[in-house]
Design a protein around this motif. Structure first.
Motif, PDB file in Angstrom:
ATOM      1  N   ASN A 234       0.844  -1.197   0.000  1.00 31.27           N
ATOM      2  CA  ASN A 234       0.000   0.000   0.000  1.00 31.27           C
ATOM      3  C   ASN A 234       0.880   1.248   0.000  1.00 31.27           C
ATOM      4  O   ASN A 234       1.968   1.244   0.579  1.00 31.27           O
ATOM      5  CB  ASN A 234      -0.879   0.024   1.260  1.00 31.27           C
ATOM      6  CG  ASN A 234      -1.600  -1.284   1.495  1.00 31.27           C
ATOM      7  OD1 ASN A 234      -2.533  -1.623   0.789  1.00 31.27           O
ATOM      8  ND2 ASN A 234      -1.140  -2.039   2.484  1.00 31.27           N
ATOM      9  N   PRO A 235       0.408   2.330  -0.616  1.00 31.96           N
ATOM     10  CA  PRO A 235       1.198   3.581  -0.661  1.00 31.96           C
ATOM     11  C   PRO A 235       1.024   4.413   0.604  1.00 31.96           C
ATOM     12  O   PRO A 235       0.748   5.605   0.550  1.00 31.96           O
ATOM     13  CB  PRO A 235       0.616   4.295  -1.880  1.00 31.96           C
ATOM     14  CG  PRO A 235      -0.826   3.890  -1.893  1.00 31.96           C
ATOM     15  CD  PRO A 235      -0.850   2.457  -1.393  1.00 31.96           C
ATOM     16  N   THR A 236       1.165   3.760   1.766  1.00 29.60           N
ATOM     17  CA  THR A 236       0.870   4.425   3.033  1.00 29.60           C
ATOM     18  C   THR A 236       2.111   4.459   3.930  1.00 29.60           C
ATOM     19  O   THR A 236       2.016   4.244   5.142  1.00 29.60           O
ATOM     20  CB  THR A 236      -0.282   3.706   3.763  1.00 29.60           C
ATOM     21  OG1 THR A 236       0.031   2.296   3.850  1.00 29.60           O
ATOM     22  CG2 THR A 236      -1.587   3.878   3.018  1.00 29.60           C
ATOM     23  N   CYS A 237       3.268   4.751   3.330  1.00 29.52           N
ATOM     24  CA  CYS A 237       4.506   4.758   4.115  1.00 29.52           C
ATOM     25  C   CYS A 237       4.488   5.842   5.188  1.00 29.52           C
ATOM     26  O   CYS A 237       5.071   5.675   6.256  1.00 29.52           O
ATOM     27  CB  CYS A 237       5.718   4.915   3.203  1.00 29.52           C
ATOM     28  SG  CYS A 237       5.671   6.330   2.076  1.00 29.52           S
TER      29      CYS A 237
ATOM     30  N   TYR B  47      14.844   3.547   9.825  1.00 28.95           N
ATOM     31  CA  TYR B  47      13.691   2.649   9.729  1.00 28.95           C
ATOM     32  C   TYR B  47      13.027   2.845   8.381  1.00 28.95           C
ATOM     33  O   TYR B  47      12.782   3.967   7.954  1.00 28.95           O
ATOM     34  CB  TYR B  47      12.688   2.947  10.852  1.00 28.95           C
ATOM     35  CG  TYR B  47      11.284   2.454  10.574  1.00 28.95           C
ATOM     36  CD1 TYR B  47      10.974   1.096  10.644  1.00 28.95           C
ATOM     37  CD2 TYR B  47      10.275   3.340  10.205  1.00 28.95           C
ATOM     38  CE1 TYR B  47       9.696   0.641  10.364  1.00 28.95           C
ATOM     39  CE2 TYR B  47       8.993   2.908   9.945  1.00 28.95           C
ATOM     40  CZ  TYR B  47       8.707   1.550  10.026  1.00 28.95           C
ATOM     41  OH  TYR B  47       7.437   1.106   9.748  1.00 28.95           O
ATOM     42  N   ASN B  48      12.763   1.730   7.714  1.00 33.40           N
ATOM     43  CA  ASN B  48      12.109   1.752   6.408  1.00 33.40           C
ATOM     44  C   ASN B  48      10.808   0.958   6.520  1.00 33.40           C
ATOM     45  O   ASN B  48      10.854  -0.233   6.839  1.00 33.40           O
ATOM     46  CB  ASN B  48      13.029   1.126   5.356  1.00 33.40           C
ATOM     47  CG  ASN B  48      12.507   1.307   3.938  1.00 33.40           C
ATOM     48  OD1 ASN B  48      11.319   1.523   3.742  1.00 33.40           O
ATOM     49  ND2 ASN B  48      13.384   1.205   2.969  1.00 33.40           N
ATOM     50  N   PRO B  49       9.638   1.572   6.271  1.00 34.47           N
ATOM     51  CA  PRO B  49       8.371   0.866   6.478  1.00 34.47           C
ATOM     52  C   PRO B  49       7.952  -0.075   5.350  1.00 34.47           C
ATOM     53  O   PRO B  49       6.833  -0.563   5.349  1.00 34.47           O
ATOM     54  CB  PRO B  49       7.366   2.023   6.598  1.00 34.47           C
ATOM     55  CG  PRO B  49       7.943   3.109   5.765  1.00 34.47           C
ATOM     56  CD  PRO B  49       9.443   2.990   5.917  1.00 34.47           C
ATOM     57  N   ASN B  50       8.855  -0.356   4.395  1.00 34.20           N
ATOM     58  CA  ASN B  50       8.412  -1.083   3.198  1.00 34.20           C
ATOM     59  C   ASN B  50       8.463  -2.597   3.308  1.00 34.20           C
ATOM     60  O   ASN B  50       8.571  -3.289   2.291  1.00 34.20           O
ATOM     61  CB  ASN B  50       9.232  -0.641   1.980  1.00 34.20           C
ATOM     62  CG  ASN B  50      10.633  -1.208   2.005  1.00 34.20           C
ATOM     63  OD1 ASN B  50      11.116  -1.646   3.045  1.00 34.20           O
ATOM     64  ND2 ASN B  50      11.285  -1.204   0.875  1.00 34.20           N
TER      65      ASN B  50
END
Length: 679
Positions: free
Chosen positions: A404-407, A585-588
């Motif tokens: 989802n594009p919700t980073c 931190y990377n939310p992907n």
């Protein structure tokens, strides 16, 4: 019809389809460039029909070179196989678009021909092709062993048959042993990042266990490293080593003395902390130990003196959390609770009362329906949400955005869990109880219920329990904040990030891209100020106090620009090799990525804590385009050595900045620019 006649009929049908395919491929190959798009659908449709036939994959593999030479992949991402990303194949193979599924299948069969040495490819070696295919099969192992789900049947229909026949053919040609070894390595790599969502990993481990137990599959010497993974789920201790089932295990616990229970407790704790995975049997033990002793509970969670003291101080709350949140279906809550206690966040005055509120929180109908839709009915929505809360507070860097594009929203949840846990619990309470979150932007309230649509066009479903409920609300608020910045000069993140994430986000703002033109601007001062704010050698060795939002330009393995992405800067420090690294931190969902030009993100082995990603400071700076700072802390730009400054700029110009050089800088950096266009 006899089996022999049916076999002849299938063979005749395949031969007929192959003749049609050969004709269509020839027409495509001979067509002029402008007319090729009109010829392509016939090739793809005929190839789809061939793939549905027994033996179709093998026939297409032998034609791989001819099919590629005809121009099937021209103008698409598949045209350059050396840059293909294995993880993206899942989305192509699950697509409802027949052409996407077929072209992905043709690409895999092309690479199979290369891997077997039957097709000498100009852009890809035999070893590269084999490595890529084993990764693809490891990531999509469910296609090899699992039947189509109801969702697949609804969205794909007979296309799901193509993907399974393709993977069966790949496995037969490559060998199951290569798939299993690659899969084991992939699982351990992801587990080292300690994600909250581990259901897919548990499914892959289950498939490995089935593979090992299947006498028809010869794994040879491979798969030996899977024993620790399989045992962590199905038999971590002596009393459950043969996977007897939770009911039998519960009966065994009733007959154990204290020493036997302690052996079980330490065995479970060791397996949990080794892998980050929790067995359903562990949850059964935790509930049993409630009636035994707090000492055994601390042993079962593997707590240090910090966690043990926290448990003893908040004994009633911890017991209530175990009773309400920990069941075999929510076993990961054990790990979340253990790490929450180790963090000591219950000592913050608002957190314990907020956890009591969470235990008794009435959930809205919408919240309950969402949780049941995503996770089924194995346990109650309340227990599932509590599991999510415990895991997010225990693993704040394990939050993922899903597909989802919700980073931005994922980053906010992670940041609050890491830095302001009682605020996170307040957000969860509002979203789960009221179906609404209200925050303020520059003194004006914004309601998630009254806001227009967010960045995501559809409600996300592939998220952890907390994100599932809170992200849709945050996404609409974030988008509304952006809309309220329309008409302002510059990038809206200057105003949105501090209001959206928290007061600790620096009010100073730096960007190296001109919003109006998309061209690079003020590159030197951008780099110097970043070093002055974040590099310990230039900021007086001041550690970063609060996590800071930042924006990076994501690039692929060829260093080509993909898009803008939200991350959190956590700290800068020397790694074990005395290289200054920036940890973020990377939310992907998977931080280990190759960004091209030698910029490979590390997630373990370079001083990373669980959930952190890292890069050498100069490489990270080259992918940065937005950051915040405290304007009162640093008034002067850092005196960065010209050599180091130039190194960062060259990384930038060889990647996403190459096409964004303004005319004046393009002329000044003619040498650097020319190197960008070299293959």
């Amino acid at each position: 019809m006899t089996p022999h006649n049916e076999s002849l009929s299938n063979a005749d049908k395949l031969d007929e389809l192959l003749q049609k395919l050969d004709d269509a491929v020839a027409l495509l190959a001979n067509a002029l460039a402008f007319s090729k798009p009109a010829k392509l659908p016939r090739v793809l449709d005929t190839a789809r029909r061939v793939l549905l036939q027994p033996g179709g994959c093998a026939a297409l593999e032998t034609r791989a070179a001819v099919i590629e030479a005809s121009g099937v992949f021209a103008g698409s991402d598949w045209e350059t196989p050396q840059y293909l990303v294995p993880t993206l194949t899942t989305f192509s193979l699950k697509s409802a678009d027949a052409n996407v599924v077929v072209i992905e299948a043709l690409s895999e069969l092309r690479l199979l021909a290369v891997a077997k040495g039957d097709y000498l490819h100009p852009l890809l070696s035999q070893e590269q092709a084999r490595h890529y295919l084993t990764q693809v099969m490891a990531i999509n192992l469910w296609l090899l062993f699992g039947a189509p789900s109801e969702a697949e049947r609804e969205t794909q229909g007979r296309l799901s048959t193509i993907t399974r026949q393709l993977f069966s053919h790949l496995a037969e040609r490559i060998g199951y042993e290569h798939v299993i070894d690659q899969l084991i390595d992939e699982i351990w790599r992801i587990l080292k990042q300690r994600p909250i969502q581990v259901d897919s990993i548990k499914q892959m481990i289950t498939q490995i266990a089935l593979c090992q137990a299947n006498p028809d599959i010869d794994l040879g010497a491979s798969g030996q490293g899977a024993d620790r993974l399989v045992s962590s789920l199905f038999g971590p201790t002596q009393a459950c080593r043969e996977d007897p089932g939770v009911d039998i295990y519960r009966e065994r616990l009733e007959r154990m003395d204290t020493s036997a229970l302690q052996a079980e407790a330490t065995g479970f704790a060791r397996a949990m902390h080794d892998t980050g995975l929790v067995s359903p049997y562990h949850a059964v033990l935790m509930r049993h130990l409630l009636e035994e002793s707090d000492y055994l509970l601390t042993e079962a969670m593997g707590l240090s003196s910090t966690g043990r003291d926290c448990l003893l101080c908040y004994r009633e709350l911890v017991h209530a959390l175990i009773r309400s949140a920990i069941y075999p279906a929510t076993a990961q809550a054990v790990y979340g609770l253990a790490l929450l206690l180790e963090r000591g966040i219950l000592y913050q005055p608002p957190v314990a009362p907020a956890m009591w509120r969470q235990l008794n929180l009435p959930l809205s109908d919408w919240t309950q329906a969402r949780l049941m839709l995503a996770y089924g009915e194995l346990t109650t929505p309340r227990a599932r949400l509590l599991e999510g809360v415990l895991c997010m507070l225990g693993l704040p860097l394990g939050v993922g955005q899903g597909n989802n594009p919700t980073c931005q929203s994922a980053r906010a949840l992670s940041m609050w869990a890491y830095n302001d846990p009682d605020y996170l619990l307040q957000m969860v309470a509002w979203a789960a109880r009221d179906d609404e979150i209200i925050v303020h932007f520059e003194g004006q309230p914004i309601s998630s219920k009254e806001s227009q649509s967010g960045v995501a066009t559809e409600l996300p479903i592939d998220l952890d329990p907390v994100s599932l409920i809170v992200v849709p609300q945050l996404d609409r608020i974030y988008a509304e904040m952006g809309r309220r910045c329309i008409g302002r000069e510059g990038d809206p993140h200057r105003w949105v990030n501090p209001e959206f994430h928290g007061w600790w986000s620096g009010r100073g703002f730096c960007i190296n891209v001109d919003v109006a033109t998309g061209q690079l601007t003020n590159v030197d001062s951008f780099i110097r100020r970043f070093y002055a704010c974040y590099h310990p050698f230039y900021n007086g060795n001041q550690p970063l106090i609060h996590p800071q939002p930042a924006g990076i330009a994501i690039t692929d393995s060829a260093a080509r620009f993909i898009g803008w992405h939200a991350i959190t800067i956590l700290r800068a420090s020397l790694d074990p090799s005395d290289i200054m690294r920036l940890y973020f931190y990377n939310p992907n969902n998977d931080s280990g990525q190759d960004w091209g030009d030698g910029v490979v993100v590390s997630t373990a082995g370079n001083g990373e804590r669980f959930g952190e990603a890292s890069l050498p400071f100069d490489q990270f700076t080259s992918r940065l385009y937005i950051y915040h700072f405290d304007p009162l802390e640093h008034g002067e730009l850092a005196t960065v050595a010209d050599e180091e400054l130039e190194g960062v700029k060259q990384y930038l110009y060889r990647s996403w900045g190459g096409a964004r050089l303004p005319d004046t800088e393009l002329q000044a950096n003619e040498g650097a620019h020319s190197s960008i266009n070299q293959p």
